[in-house]
Design a protein around this motif. Structure first.
Motif, PDB file in Angstrom:
ATOM      1  N   LEU A   2     -16.399  13.531   5.976  1.00  0.00           N
ATOM      2  CA  LEU A   2     -15.479  12.307   5.856  1.00  0.00           C
ATOM      3  C   LEU A   2     -14.556  12.522   4.536  1.00  0.00           C
ATOM      4  CD1 LEU A   2     -18.495   9.645   5.323  1.00  0.00           C
ATOM      5  CD2 LEU A   2     -16.374   9.781   7.014  1.00  0.00           C
ATOM      6  N   ALA A   3     -13.520  12.209   4.663  1.00  0.00           N
ATOM      7  CA  ALA A   3     -12.426  12.207   3.424  1.00  0.00           C
ATOM      8  C   ALA A   3     -12.848  11.701   2.488  1.00  0.00           C
ATOM      9  CB  ALA A   3     -10.956  11.819   4.180  1.00  0.00           C
ATOM     10  N   GLY A   4     -12.002  11.972   1.137  1.00  0.00           N
ATOM     11  CA  GLY A   4     -12.222  11.416  -0.170  1.00  0.00           C
ATOM     12  C   GLY A   4     -11.865  10.082  -0.117  1.00  0.00           C
ATOM     13  N   ALA A   5     -11.969   9.367  -1.304  1.00  0.00           N
ATOM     14  CA  ALA A   5     -11.684   7.962  -1.408  1.00  0.00           C
ATOM     15  C   ALA A   5     -10.285   7.520  -1.137  1.00  0.00           C
ATOM     16  CB  ALA A   5     -12.512   7.344  -2.751  1.00  0.00           C
ATOM     17  N   MET A   6     -10.085   6.428  -0.776  1.00  0.00           N
ATOM     18  CA  MET A   6      -8.658   5.772  -0.341  1.00  0.00           C
ATOM     19  C   MET A   6      -8.550   4.847  -1.116  1.00  0.00           C
ATOM     20  SD  MET A   6      -7.628   8.234   1.818  1.00  0.00           S
ATOM     21  CE  MET A   6      -5.935   7.403   1.912  1.00  0.00           C
ATOM     22  N   ALA A   7      -7.102   4.524  -1.701  1.00  0.00           N
ATOM     23  CA  ALA A   7      -7.033   3.296  -2.302  1.00  0.00           C
ATOM     24  C   ALA A   7      -6.354   2.232  -1.082  1.00  0.00           C
ATOM     25  CB  ALA A   7      -5.747   3.405  -3.304  1.00  0.00           C
ATOM     26  N   PHE A   8      -6.790   1.136  -0.932  1.00  0.00           N
ATOM     27  CA  PHE A   8      -6.299   0.201  -0.230  1.00  0.00           C
ATOM     28  C   PHE A   8      -5.847  -1.182  -1.009  1.00  0.00           C
ATOM     29  CE2 PHE A   8      -9.576   2.546   1.916  1.00  0.00           C
ATOM     30  CZ  PHE A   8      -9.071   2.893   3.114  1.00  0.00           C
ATOM     31  N   THR A   9      -4.494  -1.250  -0.644  1.00  0.00           N
ATOM     32  CA  THR A   9      -3.906  -2.504  -1.311  1.00  0.00           C
ATOM     33  C   THR A   9      -3.536  -3.443  -0.168  1.00  0.00           C
ATOM     34  OG1 THR A   9      -3.000  -0.983  -3.007  1.00  0.00           O
ATOM     35  CG2 THR A   9      -2.136  -3.128  -2.905  1.00  0.00           C
ATOM     36  N   ALA A  10      -3.881  -4.726  -0.218  1.00  0.00           N
ATOM     37  CA  ALA A  10      -3.840  -5.684   0.849  1.00  0.00           C
ATOM     38  C   ALA A  10      -2.766  -6.337   0.555  1.00  0.00           C
ATOM     39  CB  ALA A  10      -4.889  -6.654   0.629  1.00  0.00           C
ATOM     40  N   THR A  11      -1.968  -6.532   1.458  1.00  0.00           N
ATOM     41  CA  THR A  11      -0.560  -7.085   1.235  1.00  0.00           C
ATOM     42  C   THR A  11      -0.132  -8.380   2.224  1.00  0.00           C
ATOM     43  OG1 THR A  11       0.715  -5.490   2.759  1.00  0.00           O
ATOM     44  CG2 THR A  11       0.695  -5.034   0.482  1.00  0.00           C
ATOM     45  N   ALA A  12      -1.043  -8.379   3.295  1.00  0.00           N
ATOM     46  CA  ALA A  12      -0.916  -9.558   4.289  1.00  0.00           C
ATOM     47  C   ALA A  12      -1.508 -10.747   4.187  1.00  0.00           C
ATOM     48  CB  ALA A  12      -0.914  -8.957   5.686  1.00  0.00           C
ATOM     49  N   CYS A  13      -1.075 -11.776   4.624  1.00  0.00           N
ATOM     50  CA  CYS A  13      -1.749 -13.063   4.689  1.00  0.00           C
ATOM     51  C   CYS A  13      -3.058 -12.813   5.314  1.00  0.00           C
ATOM     52  CB  CYS A  13      -0.883 -14.115   5.550  1.00  0.00           C
ATOM     53  SG  CYS A  13      -1.759 -15.614   5.558  1.00  0.00           S
ATOM     54  N   GLY A  14      -4.124 -13.390   4.292  1.00  0.00           N
ATOM     55  CA  GLY A  14      -5.626 -13.472   4.966  1.00  0.00           C
ATOM     56  C   GLY A  14      -6.089 -12.114   4.855  1.00  0.00           C
ATOM     57  N   SER A  15      -5.500 -11.064   4.132  1.00  0.00           N
ATOM     58  CA  SER A  15      -6.189  -9.926   3.782  1.00  0.00           C
ATOM     59  C   SER A  15      -6.997  -9.928   2.556  1.00  0.00           C
ATOM     60  CB  SER A  15      -5.266  -8.626   3.963  1.00  0.00           C
ATOM     61  OG  SER A  15      -4.142  -9.080   2.937  1.00  0.00           O
ATOM     62  N   THR A  16      -7.779  -8.966   2.220  1.00  0.00           N
ATOM     63  CA  THR A  16      -8.322  -8.856   0.812  1.00  0.00           C
ATOM     64  C   THR A  16      -7.684  -7.913  -0.039  1.00  0.00           C
ATOM     65  OG1 THR A  16      -9.835  -7.045   1.620  1.00  0.00           O
ATOM     66  CG2 THR A  16     -10.688  -9.330   1.867  1.00  0.00           C
ATOM     67  N   LEU A  52     -10.783  -5.907   5.677  1.00  0.00           N
ATOM     68  CA  LEU A  52      -9.312  -6.307   5.849  1.00  0.00           C
ATOM     69  C   LEU A  52      -9.115  -7.761   5.998  1.00  0.00           C
ATOM     70  CD1 LEU A  52      -8.370  -3.909   8.997  1.00  0.00           C
ATOM     71  CD2 LEU A  52      -7.484  -3.895   6.667  1.00  0.00           C
ATOM     72  N   THR A  53     -10.145  -8.778   6.058  1.00  0.00           N
ATOM     73  CA  THR A  53     -10.028 -10.118   6.359  1.00  0.00           C
ATOM     74  C   THR A  53     -10.392 -10.799   5.056  1.00  0.00           C
ATOM     75  OG1 THR A  53     -10.007  -9.760   8.712  1.00  0.00           O
ATOM     76  CG2 THR A  53     -10.161 -12.199   7.849  1.00  0.00           C
ATOM     77  N   GLY A  65       0.618  -6.158   6.659  1.00  0.00           N
ATOM     78  CA  GLY A  65       1.774  -5.506   5.880  1.00  0.00           C
ATOM     79  C   GLY A  65       2.146  -4.140   6.192  1.00  0.00           C
ATOM     80  N   ALA A  66       3.232  -3.784   5.995  1.00  0.00           N
ATOM     81  CA  ALA A  66       3.430  -2.201   5.781  1.00  0.00           C
ATOM     82  C   ALA A  66       2.268  -1.594   5.109  1.00  0.00           C
ATOM     83  CB  ALA A  66       4.931  -1.879   5.378  1.00  0.00           C
ATOM     84  N   GLN A  67       2.109  -1.695   3.709  1.00  0.00           N
ATOM     85  CA  GLN A  67       1.035  -1.141   3.060  1.00  0.00           C
ATOM     86  C   GLN A  67      -0.260  -1.048   3.827  1.00  0.00           C
ATOM     87  OE1 GLN A  67       1.497   0.907   0.466  1.00  0.00           O
ATOM     88  NE2 GLN A  67      -0.279   1.668   1.231  1.00  0.00           N
ATOM     89  N   GLN A  68      -0.939  -2.148   4.286  1.00  0.00           N
ATOM     90  CA  GLN A  68      -1.866  -2.000   5.117  1.00  0.00           C
ATOM     91  C   GLN A  68      -1.964  -1.156   6.535  1.00  0.00           C
ATOM     92  OE1 GLN A  68      -2.750  -6.375   5.393  1.00  0.00           O
ATOM     93  NE2 GLN A  68      -4.847  -5.602   5.148  1.00  0.00           N
ATOM     94  N   ASP A  71      -2.479   2.091   5.002  1.00  0.00           N
ATOM     95  CA  ASP A  71      -3.745   2.633   4.793  1.00  0.00           C
ATOM     96  C   ASP A  71      -4.751   2.747   5.986  1.00  0.00           C
ATOM     97  OD1 ASP A  71      -3.058   2.074   1.959  1.00  0.00           O
ATOM     98  OD2 ASP A  71      -3.807  -0.018   1.981  1.00  0.00           O
ATOM     99  N   LEU A  72      -4.242   1.807   7.053  1.00  0.00           N
ATOM    100  CA  LEU A  72      -5.261   2.105   8.125  1.00  0.00           C
ATOM    101  C   LEU A  72      -5.089   3.540   8.850  1.00  0.00           C
ATOM    102  CD1 LEU A  72      -4.902  -1.471  10.010  1.00  0.00           C
ATOM    103  CD2 LEU A  72      -6.949  -0.182   9.664  1.00  0.00           C
TER     104      LEU A  72
END
Length: 295
Positions: A2-16, A52-53, A65-68, A71-72
């Motif tokens: 498993l890879a190292g931790a990732m940073a997830f920034t939610a940008t879309a409607c309905g995302s966390t 994601l929701t 969004g583009a950032q999500q 992230d995926l």
């Protein structure tokens, strides 16, 4: 590994909105609540789980969004069910994704509802019903397979993943036994639901699901409402089930026409007040009352 931790920034409607995972812990994305719950149970302290929701949002409405999307593409693992969220289906990276539908035997999607000209039925672009988490027995299999997937990816924590998967599967098997016993002596076996989310539950416990619509975004025709109302009368149905995230108006109209009442049956597409297990037990009590099940 498993890879190292990732940073997830939610940008879309309905995302966390998510923050970076603690150093040394891989981050795993879950598409929506029940998958978040099972991933947290199996992953335990060895991973960080992000959904994601956002709570209170229909998962079918998720837009990325583009950032999500980025992230995926970079995520350690994404746990999803193909057919629930088209945006996620298109954006996941296959070799870093776990489709829970591949772990179980699926059932066909419903076919009763006509769609308006030009309307796309996103939820059922796949030929199966995706709501598999509503069968605790199948969900136990998902927990086991997820544990195997995580163990293979991160051998250093393999035993922990496998142990927690076994514990989670056992809890789900206990829940399955409770449903089997409690729903074996019901006066009626017919469930009229706001939309056809409960096919797996009906399949497992020998109930008959009749959905007013195939999916929560479809408006039923007057003819469909009349058809279901007549069926409700014929089969002595006393309750029409509504959902927390879907307007109850159509179900209330049908209930009034059929001489029935309404009650909320949670498809667990969003985080409930408690957790998956407590919400499913609440659903069981609602079903027992509404279907006239004896002790």
């Amino acid at each position: 590994m498993l890879a190292g931790a990732m940073a997830f920034t939610a940008t879309a409607c309905g995302s966390t909105s998510t923050a970076a995972a603690p150093a040394g812990k891989p981050a795993v994305l879950a598409a929506f609540y029940p998958l978040q719950w099972v991933t947290e149970q199996v992953g335990g302290p060895d991973i960080t789980v992000r959904s994601l929701t956002a709570a209170g949002v229909e998962p079918h409405d998720l837009e990325l969004g583009a950032q999500q999307i980025a992230d995926l593409e970079d995520a350690t693992l994404t746990v999803y069910i193909k057919g629930v969220q088209p945006a996620v289906d298109e954006a996941v990276t296959a070799d870093r994704a776990f489709d829970a539908a591949t772990a179980v035997t699926t059932i066909p999607a419903g076919e009763h509802e006509e769609h308006a000209e030009g309307e796309v039925d996103h939820e059922h672009e796949v030929p199966y019903d995706p709501h598999l988490w509503l069968d605790p027995a199948r969900f136990a299999t998902v927990a086991t397979k997820l544990g195997e997937r995580l163990a293979a990816a991160d051998p250093a924590h393999a035993q922990g993943f496998k142990d927690r998967a076994a514990t989670t599967a056992a809890a789900l098997s206990t829940l399955d036994q409770e449903f089997t016993k409690a729903l074996s002596t019901c006066a009626t076996k017919t469930m009229i639901t706001a939309h056809e989310a409960f096919g797996y539950l009906a399949d497992r416990y020998r109930l008959k699901q009749v959905g007013i619509t195939l999916d929560p975004e479809t408006e039923p025709s007057p003819a469909r409402i009349a058809e279901v109302a007549e069926l409700a009368k014929a089969e002595k149905v006393t309750t029409v089930f509504t959902e927390a995230l879907v307007s109850p108006k159509v179900a209330e109209v049908l209930a009034a026409e059929a001489g029935a009442k309404t009650a909320v049956l949670d498809p667990l597409e969003s985080k409930p007040a408690g957790d998956y297990l407590s919400a499913m037990r609440d659903n069981l009590q609602t079903l027992r009352t509404s279907l006239g099940c004896t002790p």
